[in-house]
Design a protein around this motif. Structure first.
Motif, PDB file in Angstrom:
ATOM      1  N   ASP A 281      80.434  21.339  -7.861  1.00 52.53           N
ATOM      2  CA  ASP A 281      80.822  19.977  -8.231  1.00 52.53           C
ATOM      3  C   ASP A 281      79.851  19.432  -9.287  1.00 52.53           C
ATOM      4  O   ASP A 281      78.644  19.328  -9.030  1.00 52.53           O
ATOM      5  CB  ASP A 281      80.801  19.088  -6.988  1.00 52.53           C
TER       6      ASP A 281
ATOM      7  N   SER B 199      77.172  19.940 -19.749  1.00 50.65           N
ATOM      8  CA  SER B 199      78.400  20.546 -20.241  1.00 50.65           C
ATOM      9  C   SER B 199      78.564  21.927 -19.624  1.00 50.65           C
ATOM     10  O   SER B 199      77.630  22.485 -19.058  1.00 50.65           O
ATOM     11  CB  SER B 199      78.388  20.647 -21.773  1.00 50.65           C
TER      12      SER B 199
ATOM     13  N   GLY C 196      84.607  23.313 -16.022  1.00 41.51           N
ATOM     14  CA  GLY C 196      86.041  23.275 -16.236  1.00 41.51           C
ATOM     15  C   GLY C 196      86.663  22.106 -15.495  1.00 41.51           C
ATOM     16  O   GLY C 196      85.954  21.279 -14.906  1.00 41.51           O
ATOM     17  N   PRO C 197      87.983  22.015 -15.502  1.00 44.79           N
ATOM     18  CA  PRO C 197      88.666  20.885 -14.838  1.00 44.79           C
ATOM     19  C   PRO C 197      88.331  20.764 -13.358  1.00 44.79           C
ATOM     20  O   PRO C 197      88.282  19.656 -12.819  1.00 44.79           O
ATOM     21  CB  PRO C 197      90.154  21.214 -15.041  1.00 44.79           C
ATOM     22  N   ALA C 198      88.089  21.910 -12.690  1.00 46.47           N
ATOM     23  CA  ALA C 198      87.790  21.875 -11.257  1.00 46.47           C
ATOM     24  C   ALA C 198      86.299  21.934 -10.969  1.00 46.47           C
ATOM     25  O   ALA C 198      85.897  21.985  -9.812  1.00 46.47           O
ATOM     26  CB  ALA C 198      88.497  23.039 -10.554  1.00 46.47           C
TER      27      ALA C 198
ATOM     28  N   ASP D  22      80.782  30.089 -14.950  1.00 45.26           N
ATOM     29  CA  ASP D  22      80.493  29.006 -15.896  1.00 45.26           C
ATOM     30  C   ASP D  22      78.994  28.708 -15.917  1.00 45.26           C
ATOM     31  O   ASP D  22      78.361  28.585 -14.865  1.00 45.26           O
ATOM     32  CB  ASP D  22      81.256  27.734 -15.516  1.00 45.26           C
TER      33      ASP D  22
END
Length: 761
Positions: A517, A537, A540-542, A548
């Motif tokens: 999160d 940064s 992603g969207p989730a 990542d």
């Protein structure tokens, strides 16, 4: 070259130790960065390795850097030459070394395969360098294409670099990172994975990188450590490699160290006369042959003399089973039994034991046994006894099987299985899921229920998002994870009483969030920010997925904040990479950052000059004793309004350069004095004892070193009512900005700024 970032230790134009001017960033590593620099006195190019700030006080990494410095005792043109370590006033530690201009073998590999002739030249050159290092008891341990540079692109001028994890094999020497294992899996010798290194380890790595550059691609070893370990037990595939390069690589990369060249000198001897070495079959050890099959020469047979036969019913001892031989002939004894492996090609048979002296009756019994044994062996080989004994498969030791089922990507099965039924069942299941199965029918030291026990364990693991089962005989290590607490509880309960059947080992099932999160990360950034907000940064969207990376940008007040932030993020990031692109400033600049107006840049420039020489200083750095001269350059499109220029000093003070009691008029039109285009305005002057008028002059003192900043604010009206004092505290200036903030926000058109860094020589 690598693109510089504001948070890098050095920027192009920086002068270190009043001697080395930074020209470019060559590359970033996990613990250090490497820069190209030039000695401003001799004009000689150098390379500078700088420990990252968070490691500069870590004794383990300092020991590594000191060890790398000690490699300077290795004097050979094929080994990069080191100089010495230095510590800067801000605590950073760097190491000086020769700069080698040319492509690395990794870059050459990306261009495609290299010729065998060039690789033989490189091998000779690198082996000469290794011979010099090994003579000093230094093993590189990380020889790979990126650690060999071709000076001027010439294979004959190959140079070994980066001895940062080299091991000193002198008695009592310590190894710091990774115990005995260091280096890249693709080129690491098999024994490195098990905690052993010596000179032959470097020879393996050299052979592996030669093969990689011949193919134009690094070796593919597997998708996880267990697969890599398994692949390391097998010889490298040198099919299609021409001689003598093929035999050279085979001898350098034999999985068993004792089957390799014993030293770099032996490699050079081979290169001096490869034809002789290839013709001398005695010097060629079969690639990958187990050491147990390389036997000493067969002894000359003894002649068995007849003795009286044993009494009727007397048992015949095992030594009575040898056959007699006629002078000049010999019959070797039968070796092994059903399923025994034949000797490797070129290997000699085991020596025959001396025959015991027995009588005729013993000889007849022996003959009968030989006939029966031969018949049984024939039945075994032809499969006639498979119904009783089972099929004969080659033995495997270790007997390993690795089953990997990732959350994303193709599942894989690799290793040994005891029968066709299990092989076919695994192959069908894994290929149906888009995966692969590389399974070998083998015999080994496993329980009779091994295959059914493994399959039962797989069934229990099926509900997990990802899992891996690694078996070494009956010992099994299982790891897995899921994002569903119910699944985690169910699988853990299934293994609560142990593994199925005769298996033993460990089971580690983890409950994890697939996504991290960003809110949890931003909370850490808010808590630790001490110089304005930090941006995040990479999500992603989730949120942050398993692959990542987390990238943080902004400013911090001190190096300690950067280190603490890295540790805090590392604790929550899991395996995700963490990148801190931070500008380390100081508390004065950070205080003013909170109160300076929010305005866009206006194109005002800053020219720095060294007062003593009049020479331009394109870097931001001035050394103790130097006299910084500052010109602000009004851009061509700025023709009206007012320009205010101040220095936010590292000492906690603010010096107002324009306007002040000596330069009261800061009207842009007056400063231009009718001139078009960019107009320079001097606001800090060189030392000149002969001048009578008052001017602002700076000299760098050694009691306040660090980052200062020059700020130019363009406004439609003067910022303040009247002049500010020539010098005031940062707090006083911040309060003045705060009092006039509402008014100033409407007046201010732009704000430009540039660092001015003072440091010790």
């Amino acid at each position: 070259m690598t693109q510089s970032r504001p948070a890098d230790a050095f920027q192009p134009g920086d002068v270190i130790n009043n001697t080395y001017r930074i020209e470019a960033l060559l590359g970033r590593g996990g613990t250090s960065d490497v820069y190209k620099a030039r000695n401003v006195i001799s004009e000689r190019p150098m390379a500078i390795k700088v420990l990252k700030a968070e490691f500069s006080t870590n004794d383990d990494y300092l020991i590594l850097l000191r060890r790398e410095e000690e490699i300077r005792e290795v004097r050979h043109d094929a080994v990069v030459r080191y100089s010495e370590n230095h510590r800067m006033s801000d605590g950073r530690v760097y190491l000086l070394m020769d700069y080698v201009d040319g492509p690395g073998l990794d870059a050459r590999m990306r261009d495609g395969p290299m010729s065998a002739d060039d690789l033989l030249v490189i091998c000779r050159r690198v082996a000469q360098g290794l011979e010099a290092a090994h003579a000093r008891h230094i093993v590189h341990r990380d020889l790979s294409p990126d650690n060999i540079i071709l000076r001027d692109g010439d294979p004959a001028q190959a140079v070994i670099i980066d001895f940062g994890i080299a091991k000193d094999t002198n008695p009592g020497a310590q190894t710091i990172v990774g115990n005995e294992f260091a280096g890249k899996y693709a080129y690491a010798a098999p024994e490195q994975l098990h905690g052993r290194t010596d000179a032959r380890t470097d020879l393996y790595s050299l052979g592996a990188l030669l093969l990689a550059n011949f193919r134009g691609a690094p070796p593919r070893l597997g998708n996880n450590p267990m697969e890599i370990i398994q692949s390391k037990t097998r010889p490298l595939d040198t099919s299609g490699v021409p001689e003598p390069l093929k035999s050279l690589i085979d001898r350098m990369t034999a999985p068993e160290p004792d089957h390799r060249f014993a030293s770099a000198r032996a490699v050079l001897d081979f290169l001096d006369a490869p034809e002789d070495a290839l013709l001398d079959e005695a010097t060629i050890i079969p690639t990958g042959a187990p050491s147990a099959l390389v036997a000493p020469p067969v002894a000359e047979p003894e002649i068995a003399l007849a003795e009286p036969a044993p009494a009727m019913g007397q048992p015949v001892s095992a030594t009575g089973m040898s056959t007699t031989t006629s002078p000049g002939t010999s019959t070797p004894p039968a070796t092994g039994g059903p399923g025994a492996s034949p000797p490797a090609p070129g290997a000699q048979a085991a020596p025959a034991p001396a025959p015991a002296r027995r009588g005729r009756g013993g000889l007849m019994a022996a003959g009968a046994l030989v006939v029966v044994s031969a018949a049984a062996a024939g039945a075994y080989v032809t499969g006639a006894l498979d119904g009783l004994l089972g099929p004969a498969f080659p033995p495997a030791n270790p007997y390993t099987l690795v089953l990997t089922h990732p959350a994303e990507g193709a599942p894989t099965a690799i290793g040994h299985v005891p029968g066709e039924e299990m092989r076919d069942q695994l192959a069908e299941g894994f290929t149906a899921q888009g995966g692969s199965a590389d399974l070998t029918l083998s015999s080994g030291d496993i329980p009779a229920s091994w295959d059914s026990d493994i399959l039962a364990a797989m069934d229990l693991l099926a509900p997990l998002d990802s899992w891996q089962l690694a078996a070494d005989g009956a010992h099994v290590s299982i790891t897995g994870d899921t994002a569903d607490p119910e699944v985690e509880g169910r699988v853990e309960a299934a293994f609560a009483e142990g593994l199925p059947g005769a298996l033993d080992g460990t089971v580690d099932i983890a409950l994890r969030d697939i996504f991290l999160d960003p809110a949890a990360v931003r909370e850490i950034l808010r808590d630790m920010a001490d110089c304005g907000p930090l941006s995040l940064s990479g999500a992603g969207p989730a949120g942050f997925g398993p692959d990542d990376g987390l990238t943080v940008q902004g400013r911090v007040a001190e190096t300690a904040t950067r280190v603490g932030l890295f540790d805090a993020l590392r604790a929550v990031a899991g395996d995700r990479p963490v990148v801190l692109d931070l500008d380390v400033r100081n508390h004065t600049l950070c205080l003013l950052d909170d109160h300076l107006p929010d305005a866009p840049p206006g194109g005002v420039g800053f020219d720095y000059t060294i007062g003593e020489t009049g020479a331009p200083n394109p870097s931001d750095n001035f050394l103790v004793g130097e006299n910084p001269v500052i010109d602000v350059v009004i851009p061509a499109d700025m023709t009206d309004g007012f320009l205010s220029v101040s220095v936010m000093d590292v000492s906690g003070k603010v010096y107002h350069l324009l306007p002040n009691l000596m330069l009261e008029d800061n009207d842009v039109a007056s400063l231009r004095a009718g001139r078009d285009g960019p107009v320079p305005v001097r606001v800090a002057f060189p030392v000149d004892p002969d001048r009578q008028e008052q001017r602002l002059v700076f000299t760098v003192q050694d009691n306040s070193l660090g980052k200062s900043e020059v700020v130019a604010i363009h406004s439609t009206e003067p910022l303040f009512d009247g002049l500010r004092p020539m010098e005031e505290s940062a707090e006083g200036y911040a309060e003045a900005l705060q009092r006039h903030a509402e008014t100033n926000q409407a007046l201010i058109q732009s704000m430009d700024r540039r660092l001015l860094v003072t440091q010790a020589p």
